[in-house]
Scaffold this motif. Sequence first.
Motif, PDB file in Angstrom:
ATOM      1  N   LEU A  13       0.799  -1.106  -0.199  1.00  0.00           N
ATOM      2  CA  LEU A  13       0.065   0.007   0.102  1.00  0.00           C
ATOM      3  C   LEU A  13       0.923   1.274   0.053  1.00  0.00           C
ATOM      4  O   LEU A  13       0.549   2.213  -0.751  1.00  0.00           O
ATOM      5  N   VAL A  14       1.856   1.511   0.911  1.00  0.00           N
ATOM      6  CA  VAL A  14       2.692   2.466   0.940  1.00  0.00           C
ATOM      7  C   VAL A  14       3.383   2.839  -0.340  1.00  0.00           C
ATOM      8  O   VAL A  14       3.295   3.754  -0.954  1.00  0.00           O
ATOM      9  N   PRO A  15       4.177   1.792  -0.932  1.00  0.00           N
ATOM     10  CA  PRO A  15       4.797   2.013  -2.110  1.00  0.00           C
ATOM     11  C   PRO A  15       3.897   2.310  -3.402  1.00  0.00           C
ATOM     12  O   PRO A  15       4.089   3.352  -4.098  1.00  0.00           O
ATOM     13  N   LEU A  16       2.724   1.699  -3.276  1.00  0.00           N
ATOM     14  CA  LEU A  16       1.480   1.964  -4.394  1.00  0.00           C
ATOM     15  C   LEU A  16       1.237   3.491  -4.301  1.00  0.00           C
ATOM     16  O   LEU A  16       0.989   4.132  -5.282  1.00  0.00           O
ATOM     17  N   ALA A  17       0.850   3.841  -3.046  1.00  0.00           N
ATOM     18  CA  ALA A  17       0.519   5.252  -2.758  1.00  0.00           C
ATOM     19  C   ALA A  17       1.473   6.315  -3.133  1.00  0.00           C
ATOM     20  O   ALA A  17       1.102   7.440  -3.757  1.00  0.00           O
ATOM     21  N   LEU A  18       2.763   5.987  -2.930  1.00  0.00           N
ATOM     22  CA  LEU A  18       3.884   6.808  -3.105  1.00  0.00           C
ATOM     23  C   LEU A  18       4.016   6.943  -4.822  1.00  0.00           C
ATOM     24  O   LEU A  18       4.115   8.083  -5.235  1.00  0.00           O
ATOM     25  N   TYR A  19       3.988   5.804  -5.611  1.00  0.00           N
ATOM     26  CA  TYR A  19       3.886   5.818  -6.897  1.00  0.00           C
ATOM     27  C   TYR A  19       2.995   6.800  -7.614  1.00  0.00           C
ATOM     28  O   TYR A  19       2.892   7.475  -8.606  1.00  0.00           O
ATOM     29  N   ILE A  20       1.697   6.445  -6.954  1.00  0.00           N
ATOM     30  CA  ILE A  20       0.478   7.280  -7.538  1.00  0.00           C
ATOM     31  C   ILE A  20       0.622   8.555  -7.225  1.00  0.00           C
ATOM     32  O   ILE A  20       0.416   9.381  -8.415  1.00  0.00           O
ATOM     33  N   LEU A  21       1.031   8.981  -6.101  1.00  0.00           N
ATOM     34  CA  LEU A  21       1.045  10.405  -5.728  1.00  0.00           C
ATOM     35  C   LEU A  21       2.315  11.060  -6.433  1.00  0.00           C
ATOM     36  O   LEU A  21       2.140  12.455  -6.957  1.00  0.00           O
ATOM     37  N   PHE A  22       3.469  10.461  -6.622  1.00  0.00           N
ATOM     38  CA  PHE A  22       4.519  11.270  -7.404  1.00  0.00           C
ATOM     39  C   PHE A  22       4.812  11.101  -8.707  1.00  0.00           C
ATOM     40  O   PHE A  22       5.777  11.436  -9.453  1.00  0.00           O
ATOM     41  N   PHE A  23       4.065   9.855  -9.256  1.00  0.00           N
ATOM     42  CA  PHE A  23       4.306   9.582 -10.690  1.00  0.00           C
ATOM     43  C   PHE A  23       2.972   9.481 -11.620  1.00  0.00           C
ATOM     44  O   PHE A  23       2.862  10.711 -12.496  1.00  0.00           O
ATOM     45  N   LEU A  24       1.760   8.911 -10.982  1.00  0.00           N
ATOM     46  CA  LEU A  24       0.740   8.821 -12.048  1.00  0.00           C
ATOM     47  C   LEU A  24      -0.004  10.241 -11.950  1.00  0.00           C
ATOM     48  O   LEU A  24      -0.442  10.434 -12.904  1.00  0.00           O
ATOM     49  N   LEU A  25      -0.263  10.784 -10.807  1.00  0.00           N
ATOM     50  CA  LEU A  25      -0.848  12.031 -10.777  1.00  0.00           C
ATOM     51  C   LEU A  25      -0.305  13.036 -11.436  1.00  0.00           C
ATOM     52  O   LEU A  25      -1.095  13.739 -12.058  1.00  0.00           O
ATOM     53  N   PRO A  26       0.987  13.288 -11.253  1.00  0.00           N
ATOM     54  CA  PRO A  26       1.710  14.373 -11.930  1.00  0.00           C
ATOM     55  C   PRO A  26       1.633  14.056 -13.450  1.00  0.00           C
ATOM     56  O   PRO A  26       1.384  15.025 -14.309  1.00  0.00           O
TER      57      PRO A  26
END
Length: 293
Positions: A13-26
């Motif tokens: 969950l934490v790595p996935l959340a960071l990936y979404i926040l700092f890669f997918l979302l931008p």
Amino acid sequence: MNKKKIYPQWFLLVPLALYILFFLLPAFMGVGYSFTDWNSRSVLNGLNFVGLQNYIEIFTSDKDYLSGIGHTLMFTVVSNIVKMIPALLIAIMLQEGLRGKGIYRTLFYLPSILPFVIIGLLFKSILNYNNGLLNMILDAFHLGFLKQKWLSDLGVVWKSVLGVDAWRGIGYVMTIFLAGLNTIPRSYYEAAQIDGASFWQRLRYVTIPMLTGAIMINMVFGITYGLKVFDIIYVLTNGGPGHATEVLTTYAFQLYSKGQYGMSTALSSILLLITAIAGVFVVRTLGKQEVQQ
């Protein structure tokens, strides 16, 4: 079966959340902004939706953005070729027990850990026409007829850029090939030698088929790097002479510096699309070949 798992699934969950926040979302936000007139005056004038206007301008403008796309694709293809073929041959020579191979491995790999900016500044000095080291050496050996304006002549500037890039990257590609060669059983080569296979036959029928995984890794990394190349070109030529070495990233950087953020993100979105298509194509193509073997 689940009880035997080393880590529970919620660890993701934490790595996935960071990936979404700092890669997918931008990334998605950037694509969204590419359909707007976002610029340095948007704070005062507001942000307006312009649809495909930015993309239409990229493909129809007289500012030659299309040449930037062409240069990016050309650099990606050629840089992979000029690095992978020598790297494979060097890796094979080192794997065959070349004397002092540990030193050679280190020497070939060292350039790949140097920062792009340092390499760019170093070779910008070496390739200087008037007082660069390369032309001085040519003069010293009475080979002045070989002197070139390495970074300002339209006929040789891309060769210079690709040469510097190869100097830096061959060692990294070689290392991946060496890792792949270490997984090939020696018995395969012994059987091929007993059958009378030459070096080139062993390379074609044993080495290359068994290196499919290493080739795929190098191609994916190489394509991704080539499509988003920026540092080496920006430092060596800054897109010049004229716009002869402009690529997508340098054009996007220039537009962003001028406050044309919407146009800049449109170019970046095109780059993202090309990178995704190329990556999926390479992985699927080489993956199918690996399965067939």
